[in-house]
Design a protein around this motif. Structure first.
Motif, mmCIF file in Angstrom:
data_model
loop_
_atom_site.group_PDB
_atom_site.id
_atom_site.type_symbol
_atom_site.label_atom_id
_atom_site.label_comp_id
_atom_site.label_asym_id
_atom_site.label_seq_id
_atom_site.Cartn_x
_atom_site.Cartn_y
_atom_site.Cartn_z
ATOM 1 N N ASP A 86 7.764 3.244 -14.907
ATOM 2 C CA ASP A 86 6.540 4.302 -15.725
ATOM 3 C C ASP A 86 5.263 4.368 -14.752
ATOM 4 O OD1 ASP A 86 8.419 4.270 -17.666
ATOM 5 O OD2 ASP A 86 7.778 2.386 -18.305
ATOM 6 N N ASP A 87 5.399 4.937 -13.751
ATOM 7 C CA ASP A 87 4.344 5.272 -12.889
ATOM 8 C C ASP A 87 3.289 4.124 -12.421
ATOM 9 O OD1 ASP A 87 4.906 7.858 -12.765
ATOM 10 O OD2 ASP A 87 3.810 8.242 -14.599
ATOM 11 N N GLY A 105 19.908 7.413 8.654
ATOM 12 C CA GLY A 105 20.284 8.750 8.491
ATOM 13 C C GLY A 105 19.778 9.220 7.146
ATOM 14 N N ALA A 106 19.763 10.729 7.039
ATOM 15 C CA ALA A 106 19.083 11.465 5.938
ATOM 16 C C ALA A 106 19.982 10.854 4.808
ATOM 17 C CB ALA A 106 19.454 13.026 6.015
ATOM 18 N N ASP A 107 21.090 10.634 4.861
ATOM 19 C CA ASP A 107 21.899 10.293 3.488
ATOM 20 C C ASP A 107 21.460 8.877 2.998
ATOM 21 O OD1 ASP A 107 23.144 9.173 5.950
ATOM 22 O OD2 ASP A 107 25.060 8.735 4.731
ATOM 23 N N GLU A 108 21.032 7.839 4.085
ATOM 24 C CA GLU A 108 20.532 6.766 3.551
ATOM 25 C C GLU A 108 19.313 6.727 3.152
ATOM 26 O OE1 GLU A 108 22.374 3.304 6.354
ATOM 27 O OE2 GLU A 108 21.446 5.036 7.612
ATOM 28 N N ARG A 109 18.510 7.811 3.308
ATOM 29 C CA ARG A 109 17.039 7.959 2.853
ATOM 30 C C ARG A 109 16.979 8.583 1.485
ATOM 31 N NH1 ARG A 109 12.806 7.683 6.529
ATOM 32 N NH2 ARG A 109 13.513 7.143 8.637
ATOM 33 N N GLN A 110 18.189 8.874 1.011
ATOM 34 C CA GLN A 110 18.153 9.507 -0.412
ATOM 35 C C GLN A 110 18.009 8.572 -1.611
ATOM 36 O OE1 GLN A 110 18.135 12.806 -1.101
ATOM 37 N NE2 GLN A 110 18.032 13.626 1.063
ATOM 38 N N ARG A 135 14.271 -6.485 14.298
ATOM 39 C CA ARG A 135 13.902 -5.445 15.031
ATOM 40 C C ARG A 135 13.935 -4.227 14.279
ATOM 41 N NH1 ARG A 135 17.993 -5.719 19.819
ATOM 42 N NH2 ARG A 135 16.373 -4.390 20.892
ATOM 43 N N ALA A 136 13.965 -4.260 12.996
ATOM 44 C CA ALA A 136 13.788 -3.129 12.150
ATOM 45 C C ALA A 136 13.422 -3.597 10.750
ATOM 46 C CB ALA A 136 15.179 -2.097 12.193
ATOM 47 N N VAL A 137 12.875 -2.487 10.335
ATOM 48 C CA VAL A 137 12.453 -2.871 8.870
ATOM 49 C C VAL A 137 12.139 -1.818 7.876
ATOM 50 C CG1 VAL A 137 10.327 -4.086 7.290
ATOM 51 C CG2 VAL A 137 10.853 -4.877 9.726
ATOM 52 N N VAL A 138 12.791 -1.837 6.749
ATOM 53 C CA VAL A 138 12.620 -0.903 5.792
ATOM 54 C C VAL A 138 11.861 -1.161 4.420
ATOM 55 C CG1 VAL A 138 14.039 0.719 4.062
ATOM 56 C CG2 VAL A 138 14.787 0.192 6.687
ATOM 57 N N ALA A 139 10.998 -0.504 4.030
ATOM 58 C CA ALA A 139 10.354 -0.942 2.846
ATOM 59 C C ALA A 139 10.268 0.206 1.919
ATOM 60 C CB ALA A 139 8.816 -1.564 3.273
ATOM 61 N N LEU A 140 10.466 -0.223 0.548
ATOM 62 C CA LEU A 140 10.497 0.962 -0.529
ATOM 63 C C LEU A 140 9.487 0.468 -1.633
ATOM 64 C CD1 LEU A 140 11.685 3.549 -1.670
ATOM 65 C CD2 LEU A 140 13.668 2.034 -2.508
ATOM 66 N N ALA A 141 8.570 1.370 -1.904
ATOM 67 C CA ALA A 141 7.635 1.066 -3.070
ATOM 68 C C ALA A 141 8.585 1.327 -4.452
ATOM 69 C CB ALA A 141 6.482 1.903 -3.140
ATOM 70 N N LEU A 142 8.522 0.232 -5.323
ATOM 71 C CA LEU A 142 9.270 0.146 -6.563
ATOM 72 C C LEU A 142 8.088 0.604 -7.613
ATOM 73 C CD1 LEU A 142 11.367 -3.220 -6.043
ATOM 74 C CD2 LEU A 142 11.993 -0.855 -5.683
ATOM 75 N N VAL A 143 8.393 1.321 -8.529
ATOM 76 C CA VAL A 143 7.655 1.884 -9.539
ATOM 77 C C VAL A 143 8.095 2.112 -10.965
ATOM 78 C CG1 VAL A 143 5.984 3.857 -9.981
ATOM 79 C CG2 VAL A 143 6.373 3.170 -7.732
ATOM 80 N N GLY A 189 0.935 -1.210 -0.005
ATOM 81 C CA GLY A 189 -0.070 0.244 0.082
ATOM 82 C C GLY A 189 0.659 1.355 0.075
ATOM 83 N N LEU A 190 2.177 0.959 -0.090
ATOM 84 C CA LEU A 190 3.100 2.369 -0.159
ATOM 85 C C LEU A 190 2.808 3.111 -1.648
ATOM 86 C CD1 LEU A 190 6.454 0.755 1.137
ATOM 87 C CD2 LEU A 190 4.839 2.383 2.265
ATOM 88 N N ARG A 191 2.864 4.519 -1.322
ATOM 89 C CA ARG A 191 2.648 5.336 -2.522
ATOM 90 C C ARG A 191 3.809 5.238 -3.144
ATOM 91 N NH1 ARG A 191 1.121 8.380 1.511
ATOM 92 N NH2 ARG A 191 3.001 9.792 1.468
ATOM 93 N N PRO A 192 3.972 5.497 -4.516
ATOM 94 C CA PRO A 192 5.242 5.367 -5.355
ATOM 95 C C PRO A 192 6.470 6.153 -5.022
ATOM 96 C CG PRO A 192 3.312 5.500 -6.787
ATOM 97 C CD PRO A 192 2.873 5.527 -5.503
ATOM 98 N N GLY A 193 7.508 5.512 -4.708
ATOM 99 C CA GLY A 193 8.505 6.216 -4.111
ATOM 100 C C GLY A 193 8.550 6.375 -2.558
ATOM 101 N N GLN A 194 7.522 5.958 -2.069
ATOM 102 C CA GLN A 194 7.550 6.251 -0.559
ATOM 103 C C GLN A 194 8.230 5.137 -0.040
ATOM 104 O OE1 GLN A 194 3.643 5.550 1.272
ATOM 105 N NE2 GLN A 194 4.494 6.348 3.401
ATOM 106 N N MET A 195 9.110 5.555 1.192
ATOM 107 C CA MET A 195 9.836 4.599 1.825
ATOM 108 C C MET A 195 9.516 4.683 3.411
ATOM 109 S SD MET A 195 13.865 4.475 2.709
ATOM 110 C CE MET A 195 13.900 5.787 3.454
ATOM 111 N N VAL A 196 9.271 3.380 3.925
ATOM 112 C CA VAL A 196 8.947 3.444 5.355
ATOM 113 C C VAL A 196 10.037 2.730 6.039
ATOM 114 C CG1 VAL A 196 7.464 2.254 7.049
ATOM 115 C CG2 VAL A 196 6.423 3.079 4.944
#
Length: 75
Positions: A52-53, A70-75, A42-50, A11-18
């Motif tokens: 061509d929209d 960190g901010a650099d890892e979120r880029q 103990r930690a999870v990272v999820a990134l929506a893959l899109v 359910g993540l939006r395109p380009g959204q990371m949690v």
């Protein structure tokens, strides 16, 4: 394994990371609580893959130690 359990993450939006850790991960994705416990996550990272929209899927990574991105890892 029943992949329909991953729908809350898809359910993540395109380009959204949690990025969540500890109890926040279980609270955000309660349907996956048993997976987190079983695998010792103990930690999870999820990134929506899109492409061509169009949603293609989700890249998810789990960590066995608490982790804050960190901010650099979120880029």
């Amino acid at each position: 394994e029943d992949r329909s359990r991953l729908q809350p993450i898809v359910g993540l939006r395109p380009g959204q990371m949690v990025a969540v850790a500890g109890e926040e991960a279980t609270a955000r994705f309660p349907v996956l609580a048993d997976v987190f416990a079983r695998d010792g996550l103990r930690a999870v990272v999820a990134l929506a893959l899109v492409v061509d929209d169009r949603p293609l899927g989700v890249l998810a990574m789990g960590f066995r130690e608490p982790r804050a991105l960190g901010a650099d890892e979120r880029q």
